[in-house]
Design a protein around this motif. Sequence first.
Motif, short mmCIF file in Angstrom:
data_model
loop_
_atom_site.label_atom_id
_atom_site.label_comp_id
_atom_site.label_asym_id
_atom_site.label_seq_id
_atom_site.Cartn_x
_atom_site.Cartn_y
_atom_site.Cartn_z
N VAL A 23 0.85 -1.19 0.00
CA VAL A 23 0.00 0.00 0.00
C VAL A 23 0.89 1.24 0.00
CG1 VAL A 23 -1.84 1.26 1.18
CG2 VAL A 23 -1.77 -1.25 1.29
N TYR A 24 0.75 2.00 -1.07
CA TYR A 24 1.48 3.27 -1.18
C TYR A 24 0.55 4.41 -0.78
CZ TYR A 24 2.81 7.55 -3.62
OH TYR A 24 3.07 8.85 -3.93
N THR A 25 0.97 5.17 0.21
CA THR A 25 0.26 6.39 0.58
C THR A 25 1.10 7.57 0.13
OG1 THR A 25 1.24 6.27 2.80
CG2 THR A 25 -1.01 5.44 2.53
N PRO A 26 0.52 8.51 -0.63
CA PRO A 26 1.28 9.63 -1.16
C PRO A 26 1.72 10.58 -0.05
CG PRO A 26 -1.05 9.95 -1.59
CD PRO A 26 -0.91 8.56 -1.01
N ASP A 27 2.65 11.43 -0.38
CA ASP A 27 3.16 12.40 0.59
C ASP A 27 2.02 13.22 1.20
OD1 ASP A 27 5.53 13.75 1.79
OD2 ASP A 27 4.74 15.47 0.69
N ALA A 28 1.01 13.52 0.38
CA ALA A 28 -0.10 14.34 0.86
C ALA A 28 -0.94 13.62 1.91
CB ALA A 28 -0.98 14.76 -0.32
N TYR A 29 -0.86 12.31 1.97
CA TYR A 29 -1.67 11.57 2.95
C TYR A 29 -1.31 11.99 4.37
CZ TYR A 29 -4.38 7.76 4.98
OH TYR A 29 -5.30 7.03 5.69
N ASP A 30 -0.03 12.23 4.62
CA ASP A 30 0.41 12.66 5.94
C ASP A 30 0.27 14.16 6.13
OD1 ASP A 30 1.12 10.07 6.74
OD2 ASP A 30 3.09 10.25 5.80
N SER A 31 0.50 14.92 5.07
CA SER A 31 0.46 16.38 5.21
C SER A 31 -0.95 16.96 5.17
CB SER A 31 1.31 17.03 4.09
OG SER A 31 0.77 16.75 2.82
N MET A 32 -1.94 16.16 4.73
CA MET A 32 -3.33 16.62 4.65
C MET A 32 -4.23 15.64 5.40
SD MET A 32 -3.18 17.53 0.57
CE MET A 32 -4.93 17.96 0.45
N PRO A 33 -4.16 15.62 6.73
CA PRO A 33 -4.88 14.60 7.50
C PRO A 33 -6.40 14.71 7.43
CG PRO A 33 -3.88 16.23 8.96
CD PRO A 33 -3.35 16.50 7.59
N TRP A 34 -6.91 15.81 6.91
CA TRP A 34 -8.36 15.99 6.78
C TRP A 34 -8.89 15.48 5.43
CZ3 TRP A 34 -4.51 19.59 6.47
CH2 TRP A 34 -4.32 20.18 5.22
N HIS A 35 -7.99 15.11 4.52
CA HIS A 35 -8.36 14.82 3.14
C HIS A 35 -8.64 13.33 2.94
CE1 HIS A 35 -8.49 15.98 -1.09
NE2 HIS A 35 -7.78 14.91 -1.39
N ARG A 36 -9.58 13.01 2.04
CA ARG A 36 -9.86 11.63 1.65
C ARG A 36 -9.35 11.41 0.23
NH1 ARG A 36 -12.90 9.55 5.69
NH2 ARG A 36 -13.13 7.58 4.58
N PHE A 37 -8.84 10.21 -0.04
CA PHE A 37 -8.08 9.96 -1.26
C PHE A 37 -8.72 8.88 -2.12
CE2 PHE A 37 -5.30 11.89 1.74
CZ PHE A 37 -4.40 12.64 1.02
N PRO A 38 -8.67 9.06 -3.45
CA PRO A 38 -9.06 7.96 -4.35
C PRO A 38 -8.02 6.86 -4.30
CG PRO A 38 -8.24 9.84 -5.61
CD PRO A 38 -8.25 10.26 -4.18
N VAL A 39 -8.40 5.66 -4.78
CA VAL A 39 -7.53 4.49 -4.67
C VAL A 39 -7.42 3.78 -6.02
CG1 VAL A 39 -7.11 2.30 -3.48
CG2 VAL A 39 -8.26 4.17 -2.28
N LEU A 40 -6.19 3.47 -6.40
CA LEU A 40 -5.90 2.67 -7.59
C LEU A 40 -5.38 1.31 -7.17
CD1 LEU A 40 -5.53 2.45 -10.71
CD2 LEU A 40 -3.20 3.36 -10.36
N TYR A 41 -6.05 0.24 -7.61
CA TYR A 41 -5.61 -1.12 -7.33
C TYR A 41 -4.82 -1.64 -8.53
CZ TYR A 41 -8.72 -1.06 -3.33
OH TYR A 41 -9.31 -0.73 -2.12
N MET A 42 -3.63 -2.18 -8.27
CA MET A 42 -2.75 -2.65 -9.34
C MET A 42 -2.37 -4.11 -9.10
SD MET A 42 -0.35 0.72 -10.06
CE MET A 42 0.28 0.06 -11.60
N HIS A 43 -2.22 -4.85 -10.19
CA HIS A 43 -1.83 -6.26 -10.14
C HIS A 43 -0.31 -6.40 -10.27
CE1 HIS A 43 -6.10 -6.56 -10.76
NE2 HIS A 43 -5.99 -5.97 -11.94
N ASP A 44 0.19 -7.62 -10.07
CA ASP A 44 1.65 -7.86 -10.10
C ASP A 44 2.36 -6.88 -9.18
OD1 ASP A 44 1.90 -10.08 -11.99
OD2 ASP A 44 1.21 -8.67 -13.50
N GLY A 45 1.88 -6.80 -7.95
CA GLY A 45 2.36 -5.78 -7.02
C GLY A 45 3.85 -5.79 -6.78
N GLN A 46 4.50 -6.94 -6.93
CA GLN A 46 5.95 -7.03 -6.72
C GLN A 46 6.72 -6.23 -7.77
OE1 GLN A 46 3.97 -9.52 -7.66
NE2 GLN A 46 4.80 -10.38 -9.54
N ASN A 47 6.07 -5.86 -8.87
CA ASN A 47 6.73 -5.12 -9.95
C ASN A 47 6.26 -3.67 -10.06
OD1 ASN A 47 7.77 -7.65 -10.56
ND2 ASN A 47 6.36 -8.01 -12.26
N VAL A 48 5.49 -3.19 -9.09
CA VAL A 48 4.81 -1.90 -9.26
C VAL A 48 5.65 -0.71 -8.77
CG1 VAL A 48 2.85 -0.52 -8.41
CG2 VAL A 48 2.48 -2.83 -9.30
#
Length: 257
Positions: A23-48
């Motif tokens: 699970v990758y959380t962008p830099d803004a996830y920590d700097s904008m604690p009031w914000h809700r984020f869209p989510v992209l699901y990706m396959h072959d996670g070991q190569n992402v």
Amino acid sequence: MGHVHIVRDFPSPQEGFSRTVRVYTPDAYDSMPWHRFPVLYMHDGQNVFAHPESALFDTWCANLAMEEGVHHGHLEPWIIVAVDSGQGRLQEYSPWNDARGPLKARGEVYARFLVEQLKPLVDRHYRTRPGAQWTGAMGSSLGGLMSLYLGHRYPQVFGRIGALSPTVMWSEGRLFAEWRAHHRSWTRIYLDAGAQEFIHADGLPLHYGQATRAFYDHLKGLGYADHEVSLILEPGGEHHEKDWQRRLPVAMRWLLS
């Protein structure tokens, strides 16, 4: 540059075994604690991700592409959830059995894991926007086929679909036959391939450029408009992580903006 959290032994009761989820959380996830984020699901996670514990040197570098897009104002920040492929990748990314061989498809069970197990937990534990307009699926090759299958089978869950070099000719082109109508719901679908991209898979010739163009034409024939489906055929593009890494920023900009 954000954080990649690796969750090992994530249970998949639908499949009967555990997976690794990144699970990758962008830099803004920590700097904008009031914000809700869209989510992209990706396959072959070991190569992402560009990360020391990724499996390949030439990964998609999706975390770097996301942060660059945000930095330049092309994208808003997205959470990226990347699921490692397990044993039997062909089976788990195949929605249908292959009539030409003994392949037993497990794609629908994998899809149920994403929809019934993983996404609800991600929505509970992270500040997400759970609606389909803010939920994407992306992959390459058979992962691209699986992303398209998710968009077709679960349009109420996945509204944005990224399919890079998708194996749409799999199972004798079953996806064409299954996708018979416009879903009449909010949709954005990104397709790409090398213009002349071609590989042999166990003696089976796979013409990715031709097939991806044909599937784009198929969707257009069903009424999908230019703002709903996009096609890029890259001259010289090949079937490799380096090519998907190169095209990913363009894919993200069209699909996620």
